[in-house]
Structure formats: C-alpha cells, structure tokens
Design a protein around this motif. Sequence first.
Motif, PDB file in Angstrom:
ATOM      1  N   THR A 163      43.768  58.102   9.236  1.00 30.48           N
ATOM      2  CA  THR A 163      42.373  58.592   8.306  1.00 30.48           C
ATOM      3  C   THR A 163      42.892  60.071   7.918  1.00 30.48           C
ATOM      4  OG1 THR A 163      41.259  59.562  10.238  1.00 30.48           O
ATOM      5  CG2 THR A 163      40.959  57.323   9.592  1.00 30.48           C
ATOM      6  N   PRO A 164      42.381  60.438   7.075  1.00 30.84           N
ATOM      7  CA  PRO A 164      42.749  61.978   6.684  1.00 30.84           C
ATOM      8  C   PRO A 164      42.186  62.905   7.908  1.00 30.84           C
ATOM      9  CG  PRO A 164      41.496  60.946   4.892  1.00 30.84           C
ATOM     10  CD  PRO A 164      41.307  59.968   5.997  1.00 30.84           C
ATOM     11  N   LEU A 165      41.183  62.584   8.503  1.00 33.52           N
ATOM     12  CA  LEU A 165      40.918  63.357   9.919  1.00 33.52           C
ATOM     13  C   LEU A 165      41.826  63.209  10.689  1.00 33.52           C
ATOM     14  CD1 LEU A 165      39.011  65.250  11.441  1.00 33.52           C
ATOM     15  CD2 LEU A 165      37.803  63.284  12.222  1.00 33.52           C
ATOM     16  N   ALA A 166      42.513  62.057  11.172  1.00 34.04           N
ATOM     17  CA  ALA A 166      43.390  62.044  12.152  1.00 34.04           C
ATOM     18  C   ALA A 166      44.821  62.805  11.744  1.00 34.04           C
ATOM     19  CB  ALA A 166      43.806  60.590  12.254  1.00 34.04           C
ATOM     20  N   GLU A 167      44.932  62.505  10.339  1.00 33.71           N
ATOM     21  CA  GLU A 167      46.122  63.467   9.767  1.00 33.71           C
ATOM     22  C   GLU A 167      45.825  64.915   9.962  1.00 33.71           C
ATOM     23  OE1 GLU A 167      46.777  62.590   5.752  1.00 33.71           O
ATOM     24  OE2 GLU A 167      48.172  60.781   6.327  1.00 33.71           O
ATOM     25  N   GLN A 168      44.777  65.342   9.948  1.00 33.26           N
ATOM     26  CA  GLN A 168      44.741  66.887   9.881  1.00 33.26           C
ATOM     27  C   GLN A 168      44.846  67.132  11.427  1.00 33.26           C
ATOM     28  OE1 GLN A 168      43.044  69.423   7.292  1.00 33.26           O
ATOM     29  NE2 GLN A 168      44.397  70.305   8.944  1.00 33.26           N
ATOM     30  N   LEU A 169      44.177  66.341  12.270  1.00 26.75           N
ATOM     31  CA  LEU A 169      44.085  66.490  13.845  1.00 26.75           C
ATOM     32  C   LEU A 169      45.638  66.624  14.383  1.00 26.75           C
ATOM     33  CD1 LEU A 169      41.125  64.842  15.017  1.00 26.75           C
ATOM     34  CD2 LEU A 169      41.270  67.265  14.850  1.00 26.75           C
ATOM     35  N   PHE A 170      46.287  65.598  13.944  1.00 26.42           N
ATOM     36  CA  PHE A 170      47.420  65.271  14.859  1.00 26.42           C
ATOM     37  C   PHE A 170      48.816  65.221  14.206  1.00 26.42           C
ATOM     38  CE2 PHE A 170      43.825  62.810  16.766  1.00 26.42           C
ATOM     39  CZ  PHE A 170      43.640  63.449  17.819  1.00 26.42           C
TER      40      PHE A 170
ATOM     41  N   LYS B 178      46.175  41.358   5.113  1.00 29.34           N
ATOM     42  CA  LYS B 178      46.998  40.396   5.197  1.00 29.34           C
ATOM     43  C   LYS B 178      48.318  40.670   5.953  1.00 29.34           C
ATOM     44  CE  LYS B 178      49.852  37.060   2.733  1.00 29.34           C
ATOM     45  NZ  LYS B 178      50.474  36.391   1.310  1.00 29.34           N
ATOM     46  N   GLU B 179      48.945  41.683   5.716  1.00 26.64           N
ATOM     47  CA  GLU B 179      50.057  42.234   6.749  1.00 26.64           C
ATOM     48  C   GLU B 179      49.333  43.183   8.102  1.00 26.64           C
ATOM     49  OE1 GLU B 179      53.121  41.062   6.212  1.00 26.64           O
ATOM     50  OE2 GLU B 179      52.451  40.112   4.359  1.00 26.64           O
ATOM     51  N   GLN B 180      48.110  43.256   7.851  1.00 26.52           N
ATOM     52  CA  GLN B 180      47.810  44.252   9.047  1.00 26.52           C
ATOM     53  C   GLN B 180      48.328  45.656   9.059  1.00 26.52           C
ATOM     54  OE1 GLN B 180      44.791  43.692  11.510  1.00 26.52           O
ATOM     55  NE2 GLN B 180      44.471  42.791   9.638  1.00 26.52           N
ATOM     56  N   ILE B 181      48.399  46.406   8.047  1.00 24.58           N
ATOM     57  CA  ILE B 181      49.098  47.591   7.918  1.00 24.58           C
ATOM     58  C   ILE B 181      47.836  48.734   8.111  1.00 24.58           C
ATOM     59  CG2 ILE B 181      50.421  49.255   6.591  1.00 24.58           C
ATOM     60  CD1 ILE B 181      52.138  46.526   7.391  1.00 24.58           C
TER      61      ILE B 181
ATOM     62  N   VAL C  48      46.560  50.665  23.890  1.00 22.66           N
ATOM     63  CA  VAL C  48      46.674  51.839  22.802  1.00 22.66           C
ATOM     64  C   VAL C  48      46.628  51.209  21.702  1.00 22.66           C
ATOM     65  CG1 VAL C  48      49.439  52.041  22.754  1.00 22.66           C
ATOM     66  CG2 VAL C  48      47.890  54.030  22.459  1.00 22.66           C
ATOM     67  N   ARG C  49      47.096  50.514  21.401  1.00 27.72           N
ATOM     68  CA  ARG C  49      46.797  49.709  19.919  1.00 27.72           C
ATOM     69  C   ARG C  49      45.301  49.590  19.748  1.00 27.72           C
ATOM     70  NH1 ARG C  49      50.848  44.974  18.709  1.00 27.72           N
ATOM     71  NH2 ARG C  49      52.881  46.146  18.119  1.00 27.72           N
ATOM     72  N   HIS C  50      44.590  49.028  20.824  1.00 24.44           N
ATOM     73  CA  HIS C  50      43.183  48.872  20.842  1.00 24.44           C
ATOM     74  C   HIS C  50      42.454  50.204  20.579  1.00 24.44           C
ATOM     75  CE1 HIS C  50      39.185  47.710  22.084  1.00 24.44           C
ATOM     76  NE2 HIS C  50      39.042  48.982  22.946  1.00 24.44           N
ATOM     77  N   TRP C  51      42.764  51.090  21.227  1.00 19.31           N
ATOM     78  CA  TRP C  51      42.284  52.458  21.409  1.00 19.31           C
ATOM     79  C   TRP C  51      42.333  53.000  20.069  1.00 19.31           C
ATOM     80  CZ3 TRP C  51      38.321  52.607  24.289  1.00 19.31           C
ATOM     81  CH2 TRP C  51      38.329  52.200  25.578  1.00 19.31           C
ATOM     82  N   ILE C  52      43.493  53.146  19.434  1.00 21.03           N
ATOM     83  CA  ILE C  52      43.479  54.030  18.053  1.00 21.03           C
ATOM     84  C   ILE C  52      42.690  53.329  17.127  1.00 21.03           C
ATOM     85  CG2 ILE C  52      45.484  52.556  17.246  1.00 21.03           C
ATOM     86  CD1 ILE C  52      45.032  56.377  17.422  1.00 21.03           C
ATOM     87  N   ARG C  53      42.409  52.006  17.130  1.00 25.73           N
ATOM     88  CA  ARG C  53      41.227  51.403  16.307  1.00 25.73           C
ATOM     89  C   ARG C  53      39.984  51.756  16.577  1.00 25.73           C
ATOM     90  NH1 ARG C  53      45.406  47.054  16.252  1.00 25.73           N
ATOM     91  NH2 ARG C  53      44.355  46.138  17.802  1.00 25.73           N
ATOM     92  N   ALA C  54      39.642  51.880  18.038  1.00 26.10           N
ATOM     93  CA  ALA C  54      38.465  51.925  18.421  1.00 26.10           C
ATOM     94  C   ALA C  54      37.982  53.377  18.005  1.00 26.10           C
ATOM     95  CB  ALA C  54      38.366  51.698  19.862  1.00 26.10           C
ATOM     96  N   LEU C  55      39.075  54.388  18.146  1.00 22.56           N
ATOM     97  CA  LEU C  55      38.550  55.678  17.787  1.00 22.56           C
ATOM     98  C   LEU C  55      38.622  55.983  16.613  1.00 22.56           C
ATOM     99  CD1 LEU C  55      41.164  57.219  20.427  1.00 22.56           C
ATOM    100  CD2 LEU C  55      38.809  57.854  20.325  1.00 22.56           C
ATOM    101  N   ASN C  56      38.349  54.902  15.702  1.00 22.50           N
ATOM    102  CA  ASN C  56      38.432  55.159  14.278  1.00 22.50           C
ATOM    103  C   ASN C  56      39.288  56.206  13.509  1.00 22.50           C
ATOM    104  OD1 ASN C  56      36.097  53.239  13.397  1.00 22.50           O
ATOM    105  ND2 ASN C  56      35.163  54.634  14.742  1.00 22.50           N
ATOM    106  N   LEU C  57      40.336  56.420  14.138  1.00 24.39           N
ATOM    107  CA  LEU C  57      41.451  57.148  13.503  1.00 24.39           C
ATOM    108  C   LEU C  57      42.427  56.530  12.825  1.00 24.39           C
ATOM    109  CD1 LEU C  57      42.535  59.152  16.797  1.00 24.39           C
ATOM    110  CD2 LEU C  57      40.977  59.738  15.072  1.00 24.39           C
ATOM    111  N   VAL C  58      42.297  55.131  12.456  1.00 27.78           N
ATOM    112  CA  VAL C  58      43.201  54.337  11.383  1.00 27.78           C
ATOM    113  C   VAL C  58      42.163  53.700  10.430  1.00 27.78           C
ATOM    114  CG1 VAL C  58      45.147  54.553  12.825  1.00 27.78           C
ATOM    115  CG2 VAL C  58      43.578  52.599  13.274  1.00 27.78           C
ATOM    116  N   ILE C  59      42.896  53.237   9.318  1.00 26.11           N
ATOM    117  CA  ILE C  59      41.926  52.368   8.324  1.00 26.11           C
ATOM    118  C   ILE C  59      43.194  51.544   8.038  1.00 26.11           C
ATOM    119  CG2 ILE C  59      40.451  53.963   7.557  1.00 26.11           C
ATOM    120  CD1 ILE C  59      42.259  54.654   5.258  1.00 26.11           C
TER     121      ILE C  59
END
Length: 318
Positions: A82-89, A75-78, A59-70
């Motif tokens: 994305t604004p679209l993901a916030e709006q959707l979910f 360095k810390e991999q934080i 699921v960590r892989h998929w949330i990145r593959a779906l381009n829902l996070v930036i």
Amino acid sequence: MSIESTILKFSGHQTFPIRYGWIYKIIQEIVKGESISSKLNIEKQMQSMGMGKNMVLSVRHWIRALNLVICVDNKEQIYQLTPLAEQLFTHKNGRAAYDEYLDKIGTIWLLHWLLQSIDTRNAELNASRFLFNYFNGIKVKKEFLANEIKDALTNHEKELTEETLNKDIDCLLQMYAHKSLQSKKINEDSFASPFTELGLLKQEDARSYLAELSRRPSLPVEVFTYALIDYMQRKHQESKVNTLSFEALLNDVGSPGRVFRLSAAGLSDKLDQVETLTEGKIAWTDTQGLRQVQHCFEDINNIKADQYLKYYYQPEGK
C-alpha cells in the motif's frame, strides 16, 4: 455492524505471533515481486528469509492481516505494498523510509490500528479483533474470553471449532503480553512480538491478564489523528455529516477509543492534542454534558489521513 455479518478468520498464523524482523523480511520479498500466496516459491522464501515453512506461511498471513498490501491480480494472487507501507518501510525516488526497521513505538501503534480496527463492510473477525472491539471486561482469562467469543457467535452461519479458537487466543496472548511474569526471567519469547511494547495486555498471574483502559502516553498524537480520520471516513462514508459524539469515539466497535483501549481522560487528552496538530480543523466541545468531535474539512473522504504522520517521522518539518 452486526457480529453475525463478520467473516471469521481465526487461523492462518500457524500459531506464530508476528515477530521483530518479520515485516522487514516480507517487505523485501514483495518489493522483489515475489508471490506471497504461491506454494511454488515457499522453499525459496524459506531460504531467503531464513525461516521454516510454517513461519513463512505465518508472515505471509500477517502482512495481509496488517493491511500493508493490496491484491492487484486476483487470478495470479499478486500483491503490492500500500502507499502507506511504501512510505513506512521502503526508500523510493530519493525519499527515505519513515521507519524501515520498526524502531519507533509510534509505528507499532499504527500497525496495531491497521491490524485491529474493523471496517464496517466485509469485516474479518478473530480473537484479537474481538478483544479490541467487542470485549467489555478488564480482566482477561483464556477460558472466559473463549466463552465470550463462542456466545457472541452463537447465531453465526459459520462454525468455529474449539481447537481453532483456543490456538488463536494463545497467539493473541503471546503477541500482546509477556509469556510469564512468574520466573522474572527474560528470554527470547519475552520480546518476540513488537506489540508487547504497547502495554495493552499485562500478565497478572499464570492465567490472568489485564486489559486496562489508560491515557496511553506512548501513543503519538500523529498516529491517533491518522486513526481518528480513518475511523471518521469509515463512519461517514458518502455522507456530509461532520460531527461524531465523544461516546461513539470512545466506545463504538472499530473506534480509536476501543482499539487503543483509551480511558475517557485519555481520549480527551488526545483530542486536545489533535486540535493543536490540525490547527483546529478537528476540534471537540463539551457543552452542558454534550461532548462532540467536529471537523471543518469540506469533504473528509478526500482527506489523506497519512498527511499528519510526517510530523511524527519528520518533526523538523513542523
């Protein structure tokens, strides 16, 4: 864009297709500020999400593959939504989420676009992106698709092992098509992935699938318009060009026609609807066999594609 310039990303999902409920669960982790890259909090996330270790990694892989996070801190991999993901979910500042629990078919179409459309720069390639961007057939067999991918990557600098390729194709088939039509039995796996609802892959027999071109009546014009503007922005980066050929929109790598597997009639239907939705700001013409899509925005790169999604999620606002 050459296929040799793509970054190969045929693994990471642990052979699990994304499942119903997964997006909601990982969104909650990100909102809480939890890392989706650290190895230190895997056991904690196994408990909070109610999953095994491999599913957490998937699921960590998929949330990145779906381009829902930036990624906001390399360095810390934080990561942040994305604004679209916030709006959707998510709910924020008194605003309700568009589709918190992934109930709407339009959201699944939108996620399909985010997952499968290929950027012209630093594009990542896997089996599903090959199918929805490069594959020209209608009938899909695992062995044939594997050979097509291997042939296409003959000159690629990176080597793709047969085991990795086969696992990725298995994941693709599980994600987009029902596992079996032979027994007529409905089981948990039949509806494990929301992407099966799109009808993009239909199982013909135990070894064959059909990826037909269609009018896609379940694809909302608002989502198609988002994809169209997104594609035109990528296509005309730092350019004042305001036209695009119908054929490019139908057939080019990364185009909505390709990714949504639209027929020519389906694309013309959608473009008619786009003209109405955008009040003529995007229109298409068919003059003496020359078919073109044209926009009249001063600079399309300044246009927010998601502005048209509100008409799907909040139709009373029309």
